[in-house]
Write a protein that holds these residues in place. Sequence first.
Motif, PDB file in Angstrom:
ATOM      1  N   VAL A  64       0.153 -12.193  -5.830  1.00 39.93           N
ATOM      2  CA  VAL A  64      -1.224 -12.693  -5.708  1.00 39.93           C
ATOM      3  C   VAL A  64      -1.228 -14.214  -5.608  1.00 39.93           C
ATOM      4  O   VAL A  64      -1.968 -14.798  -4.802  1.00 39.93           O
ATOM      5  CB  VAL A  64      -2.083 -12.228  -6.898  1.00 39.93           C
ATOM      6  N   ALA A  65      -0.394 -14.871  -6.404  1.00 42.29           N
ATOM      7  CA  ALA A  65      -0.333 -16.329  -6.360  1.00 42.29           C
ATOM      8  C   ALA A  65       0.157 -16.820  -5.004  1.00 42.29           C
ATOM      9  O   ALA A  65      -0.346 -17.808  -4.463  1.00 42.29           O
ATOM     10  CB  ALA A  65       0.587 -16.841  -7.467  1.00 42.29           C
TER      11      ALA A  65
ATOM     12  N   ARG B   2      -6.801  -5.654  -4.897  1.00 34.89           N
ATOM     13  CA  ARG B   2      -7.246  -4.254  -4.800  1.00 34.89           C
ATOM     14  C   ARG B   2      -6.112  -3.358  -4.318  1.00 34.89           C
ATOM     15  O   ARG B   2      -5.956  -2.220  -4.783  1.00 34.89           O
ATOM     16  CB  ARG B   2      -8.445  -4.160  -3.850  1.00 34.89           C
ATOM     17  N   ALA B   3      -5.326  -3.858  -3.376  1.00 35.38           N
ATOM     18  CA  ALA B   3      -4.201  -3.072  -2.858  1.00 35.38           C
ATOM     19  C   ALA B   3      -3.185  -2.800  -3.962  1.00 35.38           C
ATOM     20  O   ALA B   3      -2.624  -1.704  -4.062  1.00 35.38           O
ATOM     21  CB  ALA B   3      -3.548  -3.800  -1.691  1.00 35.38           C
TER      22      ALA B   3
ATOM     23  N   TRP C 190      -0.660   1.134  -7.803  1.00 36.92           N
ATOM     24  CA  TRP C 190      -0.292   1.633  -9.131  1.00 36.92           C
ATOM     25  C   TRP C 190      -0.870   3.031  -9.360  1.00 36.92           C
ATOM     26  O   TRP C 190      -0.182   3.919  -9.880  1.00 36.92           O
ATOM     27  CB  TRP C 190      -0.769   0.669 -10.203  1.00 36.92           C
ATOM     28  N   SER C 191      -2.109   3.238  -8.945  1.00 31.70           N
ATOM     29  CA  SER C 191      -2.724   4.561  -9.087  1.00 31.70           C
ATOM     30  C   SER C 191      -1.962   5.595  -8.270  1.00 31.70           C
ATOM     31  O   SER C 191      -1.727   6.726  -8.717  1.00 31.70           O
ATOM     32  CB  SER C 191      -4.185   4.516  -8.636  1.00 31.70           C
TER      33      SER C 191
ATOM     34  N   GLY D 191       0.785  -1.227   0.000  1.00 35.02           N
ATOM     35  CA  GLY D 191       0.000   0.000   0.000  1.00 35.02           C
ATOM     36  C   GLY D 191       0.815   1.273   0.000  1.00 35.02           C
ATOM     37  O   GLY D 191       0.422   2.277  -0.615  1.00 35.02           O
ATOM     38  N   TYR D 192       1.960   1.239   0.672  1.00 34.03           N
ATOM     39  CA  TYR D 192       2.756   2.467   0.794  1.00 34.03           C
ATOM     40  C   TYR D 192       4.134   2.343   0.137  1.00 34.03           C
ATOM     41  O   TYR D 192       4.525   3.189  -0.670  1.00 34.03           O
ATOM     42  CB  TYR D 192       2.930   2.821   2.266  1.00 34.03           C
ATOM     43  N   ASP D 193       4.872   1.277   0.470  1.00 33.46           N
ATOM     44  CA  ASP D 193       6.233   1.158  -0.057  1.00 33.46           C
ATOM     45  C   ASP D 193       6.272   0.993  -1.571  1.00 33.46           C
ATOM     46  O   ASP D 193       7.164   1.528  -2.232  1.00 33.46           O
ATOM     47  CB  ASP D 193       6.938  -0.044   0.587  1.00 33.46           C
TER      48      ASP D 193
END
Length: 226
Positions: A147-148, A181-182, A187-188, A114-116
């Motif tokens: 994800v995997a 989702r994270a 990326w955004s 989320g941050y790094d």
Amino acid sequence: MAQMTVEMSLDPVLARMRGLQGRLHPRDGVAAFNRVYLTVTRELRERIACGEFPEAHTATTLTVLFAERYLTAVETASDGRRVPACWRPLFQYRRHPGVRPLQHALAGINAHIGYDLPLAVVACCRALDCAPAALEADFDRVGDTLVALEEHIREDLMPGPDLLEVADPLTHLVGSWSLERARGAAWSAARLLWGLRRSPDLAEEFAESLDAGVGLVGRCLLTPTA
């Protein structure tokens, strides 16, 4: 300047993770996350070496810059200094008897993704003198690996027989968080930070807000359930 090989770039990172794993108590929440991350980094190194990443140097640079943010957070906490807000819940609850290893692992992944990750993407763009679009393919491949492995992590660390998991508060808690989702949000955030690179005050303000928000999610993931 010659590009570093994959082994030269990633081996020191892996060595630091292995050393950290040897120093941490097995029940330490940071150890739970470090085991997961060590597995992820080994997997990424193998995939890069096998040619699954067409731009090996780009993928390696992103992976190393990404990993170094976590390792720096651990070293900062070990020195008694203040870590980013996203990492504070994990370090504060690392020895809480009511928090389970799966929660620690997911809280670490939440902070790191989320941050790094957005900050690592921006740092990689600066190091390679390119825009985020040039990294998107490698970003997606790294994300697919994560994800995997997340599914494997949940299977390994989720306690109790299947019939009891439905009623376990932990099932509801970890089910509310999604790495997919994270990853999309990361990326955004990276694209936005890159767009703000000529407005350092705004970029810093956004990064601080992102840090705080990710930290809040991490604290929720570490709600004692046992």
